[in-house]
Motif scaffolding. Structure first.
Motif, PDB file in Angstrom:
ATOM      1  N   GLN A 168     -30.879 -33.153 -69.430  1.00 30.92           N
ATOM      2  CA  GLN A 168     -30.817 -33.708 -68.079  1.00 30.92           C
ATOM      3  C   GLN A 168     -31.326 -35.029 -68.073  1.00 30.92           C
TER       4      GLN A 168
ATOM      5  N   GLN B 293     -23.697 -39.191 -64.585  1.00 36.31           N
ATOM      6  CA  GLN B 293     -23.941 -37.920 -63.395  1.00 36.31           C
ATOM      7  C   GLN B 293     -23.714 -36.815 -63.935  1.00 36.31           C
TER       8      GLN B 293
ATOM      9  N   ASP C  54     -23.968 -32.415 -63.365  1.00 34.42           N
ATOM     10  CA  ASP C  54     -24.747 -31.369 -62.335  1.00 34.42           C
ATOM     11  C   ASP C  54     -25.123 -30.070 -63.284  1.00 34.42           C
TER      12      ASP C  54
END
Length: 313
Positions: free
Chosen positions: A263, A272, A274
């Motif tokens: 991450q 990016q 999620d």
């Protein structure tokens, strides 16, 4: 008066534990609601020469101007400087989230302009319990379940919550004899927090709110410990090659540490990601397959290779 002094001393101890410099000047975010007005009274009694107050008008309700005037009057009576911050809120699906972002941006700018080290908000144990339940319902991980942090960075300053161990009923007892306001959105069943608040009220006596809030604090400590561990692993196990490729040695690491390293690396590469996307990528790597996240390609192995993905045809 003795009980009031005891509460003021309790507040001073809680506040000092969050400030690196106990003599720092701070700002108070005061909406006029009972909780924030209690924060104002406690701070005014404890450190009147080191505080200023701000009220944010989001422009969403006609009553907001009257509420801000109530706070201004209270501050004048206490001889505390008060500022009204007017913001524009983008009309999006989650208007509460947009209002929150606009509010904190305005508070940060105000605090910096006034030379304040931190902004104190009136979040308390009941807010913490509500947040914990909401995030449990959304399947949050450890970071989310840590709830409202007692202290967190806000750009150039800090946000502190000295009342996180206090119950709502204790705070409202402090302001029983002074004017306060109640935002109707706090009881609007269209909002998740309002529904959770009603649920907890129905469970009063069967659920210990203070212990729920304490659980969030323990989870926050665990989150900090994991973040420290990841930082150490990043230093010893991550290599950036001259060609820009990144190698992450994850052999023998717990899965959660590996996930957090990826991450960090993906985020540092300006791509990016999620939670569900990252978990899907990690499963593919564990199965021996490559994974693509944004513009990055991740290749499996004892050392995971992270590089730019080839252009799509």
């Amino acid at each position: 008066m003795s009980a009031r002094r005891d509460l003021a001393e309790r507040f001073r101890v809680d506040l000092d534990s969050l400030l690196p410099d106990p003599s720092a000047r701070i700002g108070l975010a005061v909406s006029g609601g009972p909780d924030s007005m209690a924060l104002l009274l406690l701070a005014a009694e404890t450190m009147p020469d080191r505080i200023e107050c701000a009220t944010v008008d989001h422009g969403l309700r006609a009553e907001a101007a009257t509420e801000a005037a109530l706070v201004a009057t209270a501050c004048a009576d206490l001889r505390i400087a008060h500022s009204l911050l007017t913001v524009e809120v983008e009309r999006v699906a989650s208007i509460q989230a947009a209002a929150r972002a606009a509010r904190y941006a305005a508070l940060e700018d105000w605090a910096v302009s006034r030379g304040l080290a931190a902004i104190a908000t009136a979040h308390h144990a009941d807010d913490q319990a509500e947040t914990l339940l909401m995030r449990l319902g959304r399947g949050a991980g450890l970071s989310g379940l840590a709830g409202i942090r007692a202290r967190r960075p806000l750009g150039r300053i800090m946000v502190i919550r000295p009342l996180l161990d206090w119950r709502r009923e204790d705070l409202r007892g402090l302001v029983a004899d002074i004017p306060t306001v109640d935002d109707p959105s706090n009881s609007d069943p269209r909002h998740d927090r309002s529904r959770v608040r009603t649920l907890l009220a129905d469970l009063e006596g069967r659920v210990d709110i203070a212990r729920m809030a304490a659980s969030a604090a323990y989870l926050a400590e665990a989150e900090e410990a994991l973040a420290w561990t990841v930082e150490q692993a990043m230093r010893s196990r991550v290599t950036t090659c001259p060609n820009g490729r990144i190698l992450a040695d994850v052999e023998g690491l717990p899965r959660e540490i590996t996930r957090r390293i990826l991450q960090r690396l993906i985020g540092d590469a300006d791509s990016q990601v999620d939670g569900p996307t990252l978990d899907s990528a990690l499963r593919r790597l564990e199965q021996g397959s490559t994974a693509t996240v944004g513009r990055l390609k991740l290749s499996p192995g004892r050392r995971i290779l992270i590089e730019e993905a080839p252009p799509r045809r």
